[in-house]
Write a protein that holds these residues in place. Structure first.
Motif, PDB file in Angstrom:
ATOM      1  N   LEU A 263      64.623  38.275  44.312  1.00  0.00           N
ATOM      2  CA  LEU A 263      63.961  39.422  43.687  1.00  0.00           C
ATOM      3  C   LEU A 263      62.561  39.572  44.278  1.00  0.00           C
ATOM      4  CD1 LEU A 263      64.804  38.631  39.944  1.00  0.00           C
ATOM      5  CD2 LEU A 263      66.069  40.161  41.480  1.00  0.00           C
ATOM      6  N   PRO A 264      61.994  40.783  44.223  1.00  0.00           N
ATOM      7  CA  PRO A 264      60.615  40.953  44.670  1.00  0.00           C
ATOM      8  C   PRO A 264      59.654  40.085  43.867  1.00  0.00           C
ATOM      9  CG  PRO A 264      61.683  43.085  44.330  1.00  0.00           C
ATOM     10  CD  PRO A 264      62.604  42.049  43.767  1.00  0.00           C
ATOM     11  N   ILE A 265      58.584  39.637  44.541  1.00  0.00           N
ATOM     12  CA  ILE A 265      57.551  38.820  43.901  1.00  0.00           C
ATOM     13  C   ILE A 265      56.295  39.663  43.734  1.00  0.00           C
ATOM     14  CG2 ILE A 265      56.100  36.776  44.084  1.00  0.00           C
ATOM     15  CD1 ILE A 265      58.350  35.518  45.798  1.00  0.00           C
ATOM     16  N   HIS A 266      55.901  39.855  42.493  1.00  0.00           N
ATOM     17  CA  HIS A 266      54.703  40.608  42.137  1.00  0.00           C
ATOM     18  C   HIS A 266      53.547  39.612  42.067  1.00  0.00           C
ATOM     19  CE1 HIS A 266      52.725  44.120  40.199  1.00  0.00           C
ATOM     20  NE2 HIS A 266      52.068  43.207  39.509  1.00  0.00           N
ATOM     21  N   GLY A 267      52.629  39.699  43.027  1.00  0.00           N
ATOM     22  CA  GLY A 267      51.539  38.730  43.102  1.00  0.00           C
ATOM     23  C   GLY A 267      50.326  39.176  42.308  1.00  0.00           C
ATOM     24  N   HIS A 268      50.054  38.466  41.225  1.00  0.00           N
ATOM     25  CA  HIS A 268      48.878  38.775  40.396  1.00  0.00           C
ATOM     26  C   HIS A 268      47.735  37.851  40.807  1.00  0.00           C
ATOM     27  CE1 HIS A 268      46.280  39.752  37.103  1.00  0.00           C
ATOM     28  NE2 HIS A 268      47.162  40.614  36.615  1.00  0.00           N
ATOM     29  N   ARG A 269      46.576  38.430  41.060  1.00  0.00           N
ATOM     30  CA  ARG A 269      45.468  37.655  41.639  1.00  0.00           C
ATOM     31  C   ARG A 269      44.405  37.266  40.602  1.00  0.00           C
ATOM     32  NH1 ARG A 269      41.807  42.027  45.103  1.00  0.00           N
ATOM     33  NH2 ARG A 269      40.752  42.920  43.292  1.00  0.00           N
ATOM     34  N   ASN A 270      44.753  37.171  39.321  1.00  0.00           N
ATOM     35  CA  ASN A 270      43.739  36.829  38.323  1.00  0.00           C
ATOM     36  C   ASN A 270      42.984  35.572  38.754  1.00  0.00           C
ATOM     37  OD1 ASN A 270      45.246  34.448  36.654  1.00  0.00           O
ATOM     38  ND2 ASN A 270      46.711  36.076  37.122  1.00  0.00           N
ATOM     39  N   GLY A 271      41.672  35.605  38.587  1.00  0.00           N
ATOM     40  CA  GLY A 271      40.802  34.551  39.099  1.00  0.00           C
ATOM     41  C   GLY A 271      40.197  34.891  40.443  1.00  0.00           C
ATOM     42  N   TRP A 272      40.501  36.071  40.954  1.00  0.00           N
ATOM     43  CA  TRP A 272      40.036  36.484  42.276  1.00  0.00           C
ATOM     44  C   TRP A 272      38.506  36.479  42.381  1.00  0.00           C
ATOM     45  CZ3 TRP A 272      40.060  36.994  47.125  1.00  0.00           C
ATOM     46  CH2 TRP A 272      39.387  38.003  47.807  1.00  0.00           C
ATOM     47  N   GLY A 273      37.816  36.710  41.268  1.00  0.00           N
ATOM     48  CA  GLY A 273      36.353  36.728  41.304  1.00  0.00           C
ATOM     49  C   GLY A 273      35.748  35.432  41.814  1.00  0.00           C
ATOM     50  N   LEU A 274      36.443  34.326  41.649  1.00  0.00           N
ATOM     51  CA  LEU A 274      35.952  33.050  42.180  1.00  0.00           C
ATOM     52  C   LEU A 274      35.814  33.087  43.693  1.00  0.00           C
ATOM     53  CD1 LEU A 274      38.173  30.604  40.083  1.00  0.00           C
ATOM     54  CD2 LEU A 274      35.699  30.882  39.879  1.00  0.00           C
ATOM     55  N   PHE A 275      36.616  33.911  44.355  1.00  0.00           N
ATOM     56  CA  PHE A 275      36.633  33.946  45.805  1.00  0.00           C
ATOM     57  C   PHE A 275      35.709  35.008  46.398  1.00  0.00           C
ATOM     58  CE2 PHE A 275      40.834  32.414  44.451  1.00  0.00           C
ATOM     59  CZ  PHE A 275      40.890  31.206  45.124  1.00  0.00           C
TER      60      PHE A 275
END
Length: 420
Positions: A263-275
């Motif tokens: 199945l498709p993988i929906h990538g959620h980037r929560n925590g992105w602000g750290l980067f």
């Protein structure tokens, strides 16, 4: 011998050329002193090269603590390259090489990875997106225009039955895409083993009745074995998408999930602000999204214009454009990721998003922008779709609203975030 490279924005109290040499040595054959085993032949074969150093502005104070003291701090763009045989076909070892100890060097008072350039051999060895944009459109039954989506709200606390009731309202309203919030995966109050069948019963009934099957991204975030089991649960109940919090499962787990997934993988980037939040520490999204696409993400969040978060609109659009840029131009494999716009999106961001992106290959998710519509969820969904129809046709929202009562109400209810 193929090589890969990485580009950086650095800040240093030293001459930038000297700092770049320290970076190259630390991340390949060198260390703080000369070793007997570091022969000329070994350096020739395995050492990192400084490919470019471009001095920029100076500053009186360091951006980050702990660096060597200096009277001024020089910023510069630095590009390093390595032989591919140093890492082989390994994403974790790529990251250890282009980031790793560089983040801690005392020679640097600022450090940010801005881009990576990888040889075809490496890209082709990675799993990459399995479904990308065409596969997502096929499964969702949306052959043109953006996928109009939303997020289950409230984010936490709903039972499987409550969630299924909300899904029923949304699919009957004509939604294309629904996702779990990142805060819910498999909690005791809403076990995935109960939530998946409850939701999929609603979606399957709707599909049998209408011939249209909206896509639901179930949050399966967990350890590798948990995600495999949860993926199979979704697949076995007719689900068409799974979601994972990519920063917390890690790159290797994402690769493992992709190699297992059907199945498709929906990538959620929560925590992105750290980067990204500090301008002189972290990773630019151009580098970050390339790594996640190589690992197998089909969809990637990019925030949204005029959102509730701190990211600048220019960064949001650059992120989305990066997702839509193929990693391999000559390959038959479509390795693009579908950008996901979210965070306080309403009818008003549609024109600006399309004007900047010039594409409708995106998922446009609205929480309050749909569920907060004064006339109800169905009207909210209709108003967002009408806003995009107007935008793509070249009409203003106000012009198109003469034919769309739900859009009229939305224009009155939602203040434009671009005014005032």
């Amino acid at each position: 011998m193929p090589r890969f490279s990485a580009s950086y924005l650095v800040e240093t109290p030293l001459d930038p050329e000297r700092a770049a040499a320290a970076m190259a040595g630390e991340q390949s054959s060198g260390t703080f002193l000369k070793l007997a085993g570091e022969t000329d032949a070994l350096r020739e074969r395995h050492a990192a090269r400084v490919e470019a150093v471009v001095p920029l502005e100076t500053t009186k104070s360091p951006s980050l603590p702990g660096a060597l003291p200096g009277e001024t701090y020089q910023r510069a763009e630095v590009t390093l390259s390595w032989p591919l045989e140093n890492i082989g076909a390994s994403l974790p070892n790529l990251m250890a090489t282009v980031l790793g100890n560089l983040t801690e060097l005392r020679e640097l008072s600022g450090f940010r990875l801005t881009d990576v350039a990888l040889p075809d051999e490496f890209i082709e060895a990675m799993p990459g997106p399995q479904f990308s944009i065409p596969g997502t459109r096929l499964l969702a039954g949306v052959d043109h225009g953006p996928l109009i989506g939303t997020i289950i709200k409230p984010s936490v606390g709903l039972s499987p039955e409550d969630t299924a009731d909300l899904v029923r309202q949304l699919v009957e309203a004509g939604i294309d895409f629904i996702k779990d919030d990142e805060l819910i995966a498999d909690p005791p109050y809403s076990p995935l083993a109960e939530r998946v069948p409850a939701i999929m019963r609603v979606i399957e009934e709707h599909a049998q009745r209408t011939g249209r099957k909206p896509m639901y991204a179930f949050n399966i975030t967990g350890d590798i074995d948990e995600m495999r089991r949860r993926h199979d649960l979704v697949r076995d109940h007719g689900g068409t998408c799974v979601m994972a919090s990519v920063n917390w499962i890690g790159m290797s787990s994402l690769v493992a999930l992709r190699r297992h997934a059907q199945l498709p993988i929906h990538g959620h980037r929560n925590g992105w602000g750290l980067f990204y939040r500090h301008p002189h520490l972290g990773i630019d999204y151009r580098a970050y999204q390339a790594l996640l696409r190589l690992a197998g993400a089909d969809h990637l969040h990019v925030n949204g214009l005029a959102s509730k978060f701190v990211e600048a609109d220019s960064s949001v659009i650059d992120s989305a454009l990066a997702c839509l840029t193929p990693l391999l131009e000559t390959s038959n494999r479509d390795d693009r990721a579908m950008p996901v716009f979210s965070s306080a999106q309403t009818i008003h961001q549609a024109p600006a998003t399309y004007a900047a992106l010039r594409s409708t290959d995106l998922i446009y998710t609205c929480g309050g922008g749909i569920m907060g519509h004064p006339s109800g969820v169905a009207a909210g969904c209709h108003s967002i779709r009408a806003a995009w129809e107007a935008t793509v046709s070249g009409a203003t929202l106000e012009e198109h609203a003469t034919q769309e009562p739900d859009l009229v109400v939305a224009l009155r209810a939602y203040p434009s975030p671009f005014s005032g």
